[in-house]
Write a protein that holds these residues in place. Structure first.
Motif, PDB file in Angstrom:
ATOM      1  N   SER A  20     -32.263 -59.633   5.899  1.00 57.55           N
ATOM      2  CA  SER A  20     -31.446 -60.526   5.070  1.00 57.55           C
ATOM      3  C   SER A  20     -31.696 -60.335   3.581  1.00 57.55           C
ATOM      4  O   SER A  20     -31.018 -60.919   2.759  1.00 57.55           O
ATOM      5  N   LYS A  22     -31.289 -58.548   0.257  1.00 49.41           N
ATOM      6  CA  LYS A  22     -30.354 -57.603  -0.334  1.00 49.41           C
ATOM      7  C   LYS A  22     -31.017 -56.868  -1.501  1.00 49.41           C
ATOM      8  O   LYS A  22     -31.720 -57.457  -2.306  1.00 49.41           O
ATOM      9  N   GLN A  70     -29.601 -47.423  -1.486  1.00 51.85           N
ATOM     10  CA  GLN A  70     -28.640 -48.530  -1.469  1.00 51.85           C
ATOM     11  C   GLN A  70     -28.576 -49.253  -2.815  1.00 51.85           C
ATOM     12  O   GLN A  70     -27.621 -49.977  -3.085  1.00 51.85           O
ATOM     13  N   SER A  71     -29.588 -49.032  -3.648  1.00 53.79           N
ATOM     14  CA  SER A  71     -29.712 -49.830  -4.864  1.00 53.79           C
ATOM     15  C   SER A  71     -29.460 -49.030  -6.137  1.00 53.79           C
ATOM     16  O   SER A  71     -29.659 -49.555  -7.241  1.00 53.79           O
TER      17      SER A  71
END
Length: 253
Positions: A20, A22, A70-71
């Motif tokens: 969960s 992010k 992803q970042s």
């Protein structure tokens, strides 16, 4: 606990788990905040150790790289995509945003000069000024230099407006060891003092307002005030001219 309750508990635990969390997105201006948040995210997923100190674990390494990818923007992924360790990816991202050693040193010197010049304005609140100090401290950490807590404490007290805070600062310097007192403790004490002097200023303003009102009332109702006004009109005849009444008949001047 019944079966349904156990299932609900398991679902809630899963919802607040690592999945969960992010990952923050990196851009051209938020590297310092991004690195702090990303470090926490990697720790939550239990893969930060592949970056610091750099342990070798293929599964954790791949997970860390996936999270990093992803970042960051696609253009940056193309630049670091050939690196096969999460530590290598992290260091490459850092180098592109923090700069080489010389640039890093120049930025750090500029930052510390800004830190030394920082002063709290008379109109600033404690929270606002603490935010400025904390921001500079975080940037310094990102550049590789940690500002020690005693230095933060002394800088904070030294930068407060003397006229407003001189008494509380003098008291704290006498009763506390500033080398061992935490920054949060000092900030908490000053915030409490700020609230008290704000209340006192409001009370003094209200008292001054009431005193001025009373003074105006007394002046307008004083005998001298009435006598001056009466004396200013006494002796005026009709048409506003003065008359002198002596032993003889009145003579119009």
């Amino acid at each position: 606990m019944g079966d349904d309750e156990e299932k609900d508990a398991a679902i809630k635990a899963k919802e607040i788990g690592p999945s969960s969390i992010k990952c923050p997105m990196l851009n051209n201006t938020n590297y310092t905040v991004w690195s702090i948040r990303m470090k926490v995210a990697l720790k939550v997923h239990k893969v930060w150790e592949t970056i610091d100190p750099g342990t070798k674990d293929d599964d954790k390494n791949n997970m860390a790289i996936a999270l990093l990818f992803q970042s960051i923007p696609e253009a940056l992924i193309l630049q670091v995509g050939d690196l096969d360790t999460s530590k290598g990816v992290w260091d490459a991202i850092k180098a592109r945003h923090v700069g080489a050693d010389r640039v890093k040193e120049a930025r750090l010197q500029t930052l510390m000069a800004e830190f030394d010049r920082l002063k709290m304005k008379e109109t600033d609140k404690i929270d606002d000024f603490v935010g400025k100090i904390s921001e500079l401290s975080s940037k310094s950490v990102a550049l590789g230099q940690t500002i020690e807590e005693p230095k933060l404490v002394k800088k904070f007290l030294k930068s407060l407006p003397r006229k407003r805070y001189i008494h509380i600062v003098a008291s704290l310097e006498q009763v506390l060891d500033l080398n061992t007192t935490s920054f949060e403790d000092i900030v908490g004490r000053l915030k409490a003092y700020e609230e008290r002097i704000s209340e006192k200023v409001e009370e003094e303003d209200q008292t001054e307002y009431n005193d001025q009102g009373k003074l105006m009332y007394v002046n307008t109702n004083s005998p001298q005030y009435n006598q001056d006004n009466y004396g200013g009109n006494r002796g005026r005849g009709r048409g506003g001219s003065f008359q002198w009444r002596g032993r003889g008949r009145g003579v119009r001047l």
